[in-house]
Design an enzyme around this catalytic site. Sequence first.
Site, short mmCIF file in Angstrom:
data_model
loop_
_atom_site.label_atom_id
_atom_site.label_comp_id
_atom_site.label_asym_id
_atom_site.label_seq_id
_atom_site.Cartn_x
_atom_site.Cartn_y
_atom_site.Cartn_z
N HIS A 49 -8.55 -1.67 9.50
CA HIS A 49 -7.83 -1.93 8.38
C HIS A 49 -8.16 -3.29 7.94
O HIS A 49 -8.58 -4.26 8.66
CB HIS A 49 -6.25 -2.07 8.82
CG HIS A 49 -5.08 -2.34 8.01
ND1 HIS A 49 -4.94 -1.32 6.97
CD2 HIS A 49 -4.07 -3.29 7.85
CE1 HIS A 49 -3.96 -1.75 6.03
NE2 HIS A 49 -3.41 -2.92 6.53
N GLN A 57 0.94 -1.24 0.01
CA GLN A 57 0.05 -0.03 -0.02
C GLN A 57 0.90 1.29 -0.06
O GLN A 57 1.78 1.35 0.61
CB GLN A 57 -1.07 0.13 1.39
CG GLN A 57 -1.92 1.16 1.22
CD GLN A 57 -2.75 1.00 2.35
OE1 GLN A 57 -2.69 -0.02 3.10
NE2 GLN A 57 -3.65 2.01 2.63
N CYS A 72 -6.62 0.18 1.29
CA CYS A 72 -6.12 -1.23 1.75
C CYS A 72 -7.24 -2.21 1.53
O CYS A 72 -6.89 -3.32 1.14
CB CYS A 72 -6.10 -1.13 3.32
SG CYS A 72 -7.38 -0.61 4.33
N ASN A 87 -1.26 -8.41 5.60
CA ASN A 87 -1.57 -6.94 6.05
C ASN A 87 -0.98 -6.41 4.22
O ASN A 87 0.02 -6.43 4.01
CB ASN A 87 -0.59 -6.50 6.99
CG ASN A 87 -0.64 -5.04 7.13
OD1 ASN A 87 -1.16 -4.17 6.24
ND2 ASN A 87 -0.42 -4.51 8.19
N TRP A 146 -0.20 -3.65 3.84
CA TRP A 146 1.04 -2.70 3.81
C TRP A 146 2.23 -3.37 3.34
O TRP A 146 3.18 -2.69 3.31
CB TRP A 146 1.25 -2.02 5.38
CG TRP A 146 0.18 -1.23 5.79
CD1 TRP A 146 -0.91 -0.53 5.06
CD2 TRP A 146 -0.09 -0.68 6.97
NE1 TRP A 146 -1.55 0.20 5.63
CE2 TRP A 146 -1.03 0.21 7.09
CE3 TRP A 146 0.45 -1.09 8.18
CZ2 TRP A 146 -1.55 1.01 8.00
CZ3 TRP A 146 0.05 -0.10 9.30
CH2 TRP A 146 -1.14 0.41 9.15
#
Length: 722
Positions: free
Chosen positions: A267, A104, A110, A294, A296
């Site tokens: 998230h 991300q 997200c 995740n 990220w």
Amino acid sequence: MPYTPSGFFCDRLIRERERRDGEGSLNKPLRFNGQDFNALRQECLQKKSLFEDDSFPATVESLGFKELGHKSNKVKNIVWKRPKEICENPQFIVGGASRTDICQGDLGDCWLLAAIACLTLNEKLLYRVVPQEQSLSESYAGIFHFQFWRYGDWVDVVIDDRIPTFNNQLVFTKSAERNEFWSALVEKAYAKLHGSYEALKGGNTTEAMEDFTGGVTEFYEMKEAPKELYKIMKKALARGSLMGCSIDSLVPARFETRTVTGLVKGHAYSVTAVEECKPSQHKESKTRLVRLRNPWGQVEWNGSWSDNSKEWATLSKTEKEKLQHQSAEDGEFWMSFEDFRKNYTKIEICNLTPDALEDDKIHKWTVSVNEGRWVRGCSAGGCRNYPDTFWTNPQYRLRLLEEDDDPEDNEVGCTFVVSLMQKNRRKERKMGANLYTIGFAIYEVPKEMHGNKQHMQKDFFLFNSSKARCKAYINLREVTQRFRLSPGEYVIVPSTYEPHQEGEFILRVFSEKRNTSEEIENRIEADHPVPAPASVGEESEEDQQFRTIFQEIAGDVSTGGRGKEEMEITANELKNVLNRVISKHKDLNTEGFSLESCRSMIALMDMDGTGRLNLQEFRHLWNKIKQWQGIFKHYDADQSGSINSYEMRNAVNDAGFRLNNQLYDIISMRYANESMNIDFDSFISCLVRLEAMFRAFQAFDQDGDGTIRLSVLEWLQLTMYA
């Protein structure tokens, strides 16, 4: 923004025709903005130029409208660059598309990236969205394309490869491999589909999952999840379903903040595997594990079964290899199913439909798809709390034909999932549009009404409670719920929570057994009672008064020695006649008829094409107006001089016209004022127009098959005079 009647319905007819031609299917996706990828690429290759997409240009408008708009400092230093300007040896995909290709950037999407990560788990699905044979080297022309499901159709979205950068780094989604660009280009195509990058900020993983598959999503709150949730998840992954999960953040200020366990509240995560392992110290029992990612590409769970936890030492090398265990800060981690249930608050499972994978025999959903719209003042009736208008919402007849093969708990019935999705709200966000609070209710149709396709009236809903309904009305793009009901006929009523909220929606019904659902559309027809001319001696005082006024006005302008019966009046004279009499009806509270209304009346009754009315034609017209006047007064109970547009449906029906929702929508938009009320003049004008158009159609429909063929001249003659 609402469509104009002609624009919306012409657009709808075109879409329906395209579907009949196979447009919008997997094999023949619609061309977004009319752009043909192959033709555009070939043109660029011939000209030896790189494609520049004018429909989604490398400008601030494509970035956003508020936080990424013209007045934002964030966009001042953003430079749009092609991959070859960013790094050496750029590649579309390096070593196959995988979950680690999605990291991300500075955009709150997200939810989208979690869905893309899920997509990489199924190669067939991935290459539905990301067509193969695209490259940054071979046949490179700076043009790429991606395919998404959008409200019932597959669409092909073409983009150029200019991507927003800051200090030569990608601003938004990027890959762990600096020279890999497929994920950034997917994000750009999805941004184009919704109007801008900023339109992607904030969302639900299920939204993107469905746009990648055309599937339907079921939600589970962990507190209310069934005991067999682990089996449900295992089975879902085995059949190719996409899964996402999240932890609710109760305090907005702590949105997307890391907890002491390494998990992030507010998230979106992807569920990428569900497995069982057998630690050496537990000889009998197995440990259930869940693998998550995740978006990220970093920040991981640090509890039991995390990358470097002691639990991994209890597994054999074979077990570790089976689980593909890695100790890397890549955003992916394992945790026990028990910890998963304790820490996460909701999970979303996107089940695939037959058209997601053509050759996959596992997916046996039967899908019925219906498009509809709520129109303010006509078919935007709100929820059951508003009984005066609820019945005017679009209605869909559902027929459940076969019981389940393997009913749970020995209960017989038909299992099905209803999905109500509101359309285009994300794309219209820059114009201030927010998601409506939406939901639906399901009513059982009495056996004596089976096969009757008439729209259910107000009394039906007043005296019958719903058989099933969604758990709650909620402001999500889609509300979905699973039900089990006995075979039979039902009516599904989708609505916004508040009345008068205008928008489009798509209603889908999924089941493993056969079902059919279709919008209840009244048969379009009209009664045409021809009032008999009053015989001599039967004239009422009002009739005599009309005759006197008519002769007085017609006589003033008649020439050529015609007799009284041959006298004729013009539209302006008709206006004077009617308004002199209507003014005596104080209970109508009307300012009278307009000249335009009177012209329409003459067009209706003018049998000899003179543009005037004789006494006989005028008498027929007056008898109709008296009949319609009685209907108007019935619905204008408060004598305000108008009826609301919802009551207009019943008034039109009482006047002898059976119409469908599309026509009621047009009537409301054409004849109602800003307060969605219809005055007496507009009411009569509407009925005059309906009568005239029905009569004209029947005159052309010689064989009575319900269709006519008109030349341009005939069409214009018909519509211009009416």
